[in-house]
Design an enzyme around this catalytic site. Structure first.
Site, PDB file in Angstrom:
ATOM      1  N   HIS A 221      14.319 -25.984 -13.676  1.00  0.00           N
ATOM      2  CA  HIS A 221      14.901 -26.976 -14.588  1.00  0.00           C
ATOM      3  C   HIS A 221      16.420 -27.088 -14.521  1.00  0.00           C
ATOM      4  O   HIS A 221      17.001 -27.955 -15.150  1.00  0.00           O
ATOM      5  CB  HIS A 221      14.476 -26.708 -16.033  1.00  0.00           C
ATOM      6  CG  HIS A 221      15.219 -25.555 -16.660  1.00  0.00           C
ATOM      7  ND1 HIS A 221      14.789 -24.262 -16.555  1.00  0.00           N
ATOM      8  CD2 HIS A 221      16.359 -25.508 -17.378  1.00  0.00           C
ATOM      9  CE1 HIS A 221      15.628 -23.463 -17.192  1.00  0.00           C
ATOM     10  NE2 HIS A 221      16.597 -24.185 -17.705  1.00  0.00           N
TER      11      HIS A 221
HETATM   12  C1  UD1 Z   1      19.178 -27.137 -21.613  1.00  0.00           C
HETATM   13  C2  UD1 Z   1      20.385 -26.209 -21.511  1.00  0.00           C
HETATM   14  C3  UD1 Z   1      20.077 -25.110 -20.488  1.00  0.00           C
HETATM   15  C4  UD1 Z   1      18.780 -24.395 -20.841  1.00  0.00           C
HETATM   16  C5  UD1 Z   1      17.634 -25.406 -21.008  1.00  0.00           C
HETATM   17  C6  UD1 Z   1      16.413 -24.686 -21.527  1.00  0.00           C
HETATM   18  C7  UD1 Z   1      22.610 -27.222 -21.831  1.00  0.00           C
HETATM   19  C8  UD1 Z   1      23.819 -27.720 -21.155  1.00  0.00           C
HETATM   20  N1  UD1 Z   1      21.559 -26.912 -21.030  1.00  0.00           N
HETATM   21  O1  UD1 Z   1      18.988 -27.746 -20.345  1.00  0.00           O
HETATM   22  O2  UD1 Z   1      21.122 -24.151 -20.495  1.00  0.00           O
HETATM   23  O3  UD1 Z   1      18.458 -23.499 -19.805  1.00  0.00           O
HETATM   24  O4  UD1 Z   1      18.026 -26.390 -21.981  1.00  0.00           O
HETATM   25  O5  UD1 Z   1      15.253 -25.408 -21.275  1.00  0.00           O
HETATM   26  O6  UD1 Z   1      22.605 -27.111 -23.035  1.00  0.00           O
HETATM   27  N2  UD1 Z   1      14.303 -33.977 -22.056  1.00  0.00           N
HETATM   28  C9  UD1 Z   1      13.179 -34.594 -22.542  1.00  0.00           C
HETATM   29  N3  UD1 Z   1      12.609 -34.086 -23.668  1.00  0.00           N
HETATM   30  C10 UD1 Z   1      13.117 -33.012 -24.346  1.00  0.00           C
HETATM   31  C11 UD1 Z   1      14.272 -32.418 -23.838  1.00  0.00           C
HETATM   32  C12 UD1 Z   1      14.853 -32.908 -22.694  1.00  0.00           C
HETATM   33  O7  UD1 Z   1      12.676 -35.575 -21.980  1.00  0.00           O
HETATM   34  O8  UD1 Z   1      12.540 -32.610 -25.364  1.00  0.00           O
HETATM   35  C13 UD1 Z   1      14.895 -34.512 -20.795  1.00  0.00           C
HETATM   36  C14 UD1 Z   1      15.912 -35.637 -21.027  1.00  0.00           C
HETATM   37  O9  UD1 Z   1      15.779 -36.530 -19.961  1.00  0.00           O
HETATM   38  C15 UD1 Z   1      17.229 -34.899 -20.909  1.00  0.00           C
HETATM   39  C16 UD1 Z   1      16.928 -33.808 -19.896  1.00  0.00           C
HETATM   40  O10 UD1 Z   1      15.584 -33.449 -20.142  1.00  0.00           O
HETATM   41  O11 UD1 Z   1      18.267 -35.750 -20.500  1.00  0.00           O
HETATM   42  C17 UD1 Z   1      17.823 -32.619 -20.020  1.00  0.00           C
HETATM   43  O12 UD1 Z   1      17.803 -32.078 -21.336  1.00  0.00           O
HETATM   44  P1  UD1 Z   1      19.076 -31.232 -21.882  1.00  0.00           P
HETATM   45  O13 UD1 Z   1      18.734 -30.634 -23.192  1.00  0.00           O
HETATM   46  O14 UD1 Z   1      20.310 -32.064 -21.797  1.00  0.00           O
HETATM   47  O15 UD1 Z   1      19.252 -30.109 -20.816  1.00  0.00           O
HETATM   48  P2  UD1 Z   1      18.195 -29.099 -20.212  1.00  0.00           P
HETATM   49  O16 UD1 Z   1      18.099 -29.363 -18.758  1.00  0.00           O
HETATM   50  O17 UD1 Z   1      16.961 -29.092 -21.007  1.00  0.00           O
HETATM   51  N1  UDP Z   2       8.812 -21.137 -21.538  1.00  0.00           N
HETATM   52  C1  UDP Z   2       7.713 -21.651 -22.204  1.00  0.00           C
HETATM   53  N2  UDP Z   2       7.012 -22.659 -21.609  1.00  0.00           N
HETATM   54  C2  UDP Z   2       7.335 -23.167 -20.393  1.00  0.00           C
HETATM   55  C3  UDP Z   2       8.476 -22.636 -19.729  1.00  0.00           C
HETATM   56  C4  UDP Z   2       9.204 -21.628 -20.330  1.00  0.00           C
HETATM   57  O1  UDP Z   2       7.378 -21.201 -23.293  1.00  0.00           O
HETATM   58  O2  UDP Z   2       6.645 -24.066 -19.925  1.00  0.00           O
HETATM   59  C5  UDP Z   2       9.566 -20.050 -22.178  1.00  0.00           C
HETATM   60  C6  UDP Z   2       9.715 -18.819 -21.314  1.00  0.00           C
HETATM   61  O3  UDP Z   2       8.569 -17.992 -21.451  1.00  0.00           O
HETATM   62  C7  UDP Z   2      10.991 -18.212 -21.874  1.00  0.00           C
HETATM   63  C8  UDP Z   2      11.812 -19.419 -22.247  1.00  0.00           C
HETATM   64  O4  UDP Z   2      10.887 -20.503 -22.397  1.00  0.00           O
HETATM   65  O5  UDP Z   2      10.705 -17.455 -23.033  1.00  0.00           O
HETATM   66  C9  UDP Z   2      12.820 -19.759 -21.176  1.00  0.00           C
HETATM   67  O6  UDP Z   2      13.348 -21.035 -21.428  1.00  0.00           O
HETATM   68  P1  UDP Z   2      13.873 -22.008 -20.307  1.00  0.00           P
HETATM   69  O7  UDP Z   2      13.328 -21.631 -19.004  1.00  0.00           O
HETATM   70  O8  UDP Z   2      13.640 -23.387 -20.794  1.00  0.00           O
HETATM   71  O9  UDP Z   2      15.462 -21.810 -20.388  1.00  0.00           O
HETATM   72  P2  UDP Z   2      16.490 -20.667 -19.937  1.00  0.00           P
HETATM   73  O10 UDP Z   2      15.945 -19.338 -20.292  1.00  0.00           O
HETATM   74  O11 UDP Z   2      16.728 -20.841 -18.476  1.00  0.00           O
HETATM   75  O12 UDP Z   2      17.728 -21.016 -20.692  1.00  0.00           O
END
Ligand code: UD1
Ligand code: UDP
Length: 396
Positions: A221
């Site tokens: 991601h």
């Molecule tokens: C964010 C965090 C990242 C973390 C990740 C966990 C920042 C800068 N990044 O990244 O550090 O590892 O969350 O998962 O804060 N979207 C949806 N539905 C949702 C959420 C997101 O469709 O419920 C899509 C949207 O197109 C959005 C994109 O995902 O633009 C990115 O979401 P965003 O929260 O900006 O960043 P993450 O990649 O999720």
């Molecule tokens: N996780 C989850 N479902 C998924 C993918 C991840 O519950 O489909 C959980 C995972 O077990 C861990 C946390 O989400 O506890 C990690 O989050 P993510 O990978 O979104 O972000 P990061 O840790 O890189 O910030």
């Protein structure tokens, strides 16, 4: 004595998961002493990215939801900052708790810092030493305005010392006299708590048609991987090669960001192969307990997630990391994880090596699974020290 008021800020999936561990500790052991108010920024909003964790992990529904949704970094953080400030003005908490390194973390820390509210940073001190990552900026800035910094690892603690933080000299802690505490990883608290529960594996696997005995679990991601067509192509080519070489399916619970980027950044042919599902099985984002089960039963984990890297280690699974550096350096140093970046050949070679000879070195580097209790106790004690100081000053 009046209970200490804490405002917890969550927004992204892993923060909801981490907050659930602290909230459970408050409810179980500190309910007379700590009173928690939860703000959800709305950074993640799909049911499978947010609501599912509140329900499954028994986290109370947020008292406030800012519904900021997705936007460019500046716009998203600014909306959060504005909304959080308004709530903090009303709530006047003793502490604001922020987790990790997302935009929600930074917004919470900035809002609290302007109002001179003590900030508690859980997962402090972690560094990738790569300031191109938005998360690296978020975590450094948050650490440097926090009052209580809870770091999960010795490396995190050492990073803080290098940046000028001192081991605790004199209580109470404040933004000008911050306290750094090595307390273990709060994700381990959850992992232990939920791994010991009754298993639903069969149901979950049947629901998702995961029929293969052996499979490789993968999550992707990071924007650095998803938003770059060359990197994303290389990762998916590697997954397909790996599946055909090993006969194992790649199970991939897909983050919404990645799902959107597949059609944009993979060429038509590769996209079609991925969607066919013969080698890579895309499934909707898993709930936490589903994810734990997927991890427990995988032969190998391939990921760019910080949390999943650690959970692989907790479950003694080899991990191939789709990045060139990690904040969790200790798991690479033990030999149980490998950094392969988005290099197709390195991903395949790294994975095959682990499947042929699984690593066995998983020392207890992340504490004892009781981080949340330690954090609650420290919050309480620090506030006591602050109150004594005020009383002492008034008496002089
Ligand atoms: C964010 C965090 C990242 C973390 C990740 C966990 C920042 C800068 N990044 O990244 O550090 O590892 O969350 O998962 O804060 N979207 C949806 N539905 C949702 C959420 C997101 O469709 O419920 C899509 C949207 O197109 C959005 C994109 O995902 O633009 C990115 O979401 P965003 O929260 O900006 O960043 P993450 O990649 O999720
Ligand atoms: N996780 C989850 N479902 C998924 C993918 C991840 O519950 O489909 C959980 C995972 O077990 C861990 C946390 O989400 O506890 C990690 O989050 P993510 O990978 O979104 O972000 P990061 O840790 O890189 O910030």
């Amino acid at each position: 004595m009046k209970a200490i008021k804490i405002v917890t800020i969550v927004g992204a999936r892993p923060q909801i998961i981490k907050a659930a561990a602290l909230s459970r500790a408050i409810r179980t052991h500190f309910s007379d002493l700590l009173n928690e108010v939860i703000i959800h920024t709305g950074q993640h909003y799909d049911t499978q990215m947010s609501e599912v964790f509140f329900t499954e992990l028994n986290l109370p529904q947020p008292n406030y939801n800012l519904h900021v949704g997705s936007a460019a970094h500046g716009e998203q953080t600014a909306h959060m900052l504005k909304g959080i400030e308004r709530i903090l003005l009303d709530e006047q908490p003793d502490y604001v708790i922020v987790y990790g390194d997302t935009n929600s973390t930074l917004a919470g820390a900035l809002a609290a810092s302007k109002m001179h509210i003590d900030i508690v940073h859980i997962e402090a001190g972690l560094r990738s030493f790569n300031k191109q990552m938005p998360e690296e900026i978020n975590r450094i800035l948050t650490d440097h305005c926090a009052t209580l910094l809870f770091t999960p690892t010795q490396n995190g603690y050492d990073n803080l010392l290098r940046e000028g933080f001192l081991p605790l000299q004199q209580a109470p802690c404040s933004a000008d006299n911050p306290g750094i505490f090595l307390c273990g990883d709060i994700m381990l608290d959850n992992c232990i708590f939920y791994s010991n529960r009754d298993s639903n594996t069969q149901n979950y696997h049947t629901k998702n048609h995961i029929l293969s005995e052996n499979y490789i679990l993968c999550t992707v991601h990071r924007d650095h991987n998803t938003d770059n067509p060359i990197r994303l192509t290389s990762i998916f080519n590697a997954l397909i090669r790996l599946s055909s070489l090993t006969g194992q399916k790649i199970i991939l619970p897909i983050h919404p960001r990645t799902l959107k980027m597949l059609s944009k950044n993979l060429d038509e042919k590769l996209h079609e192969i991925v969607l066919q599902g013969d080698m890579i099985q895309l499934i909707e984002p898993a709930s936490y307990t589903e994810m734990i089960e997927l991890e427990q039963n995988a032969s190998l984990i391939i990921t760019d997630s910080g949390g999943v890297q650690k959970e692989a280690f907790f479950m003694k699974k080899p991990c191939v990391i789709l990045r060139s550096q990690t904040e969790w350096v200790e798991i690479v140093e033990t030999g149980s994880a490998k950094l392969v970046d988005a290099d197709e050949d390195k991903i395949v070679a790294g994975a095959l090596e682990y499947l042929n000879q699984p690593p066995t070195n998983f020392p207890p580097l992340f504490g004892d699974g009781k981080a949340a209790n330690f954090i609650c106790e420290t919050l309480f004690q620090n506030k006591q020290h602050q109150l004594f100081l005020i009383i002492e000053k008034n008496e002089v």
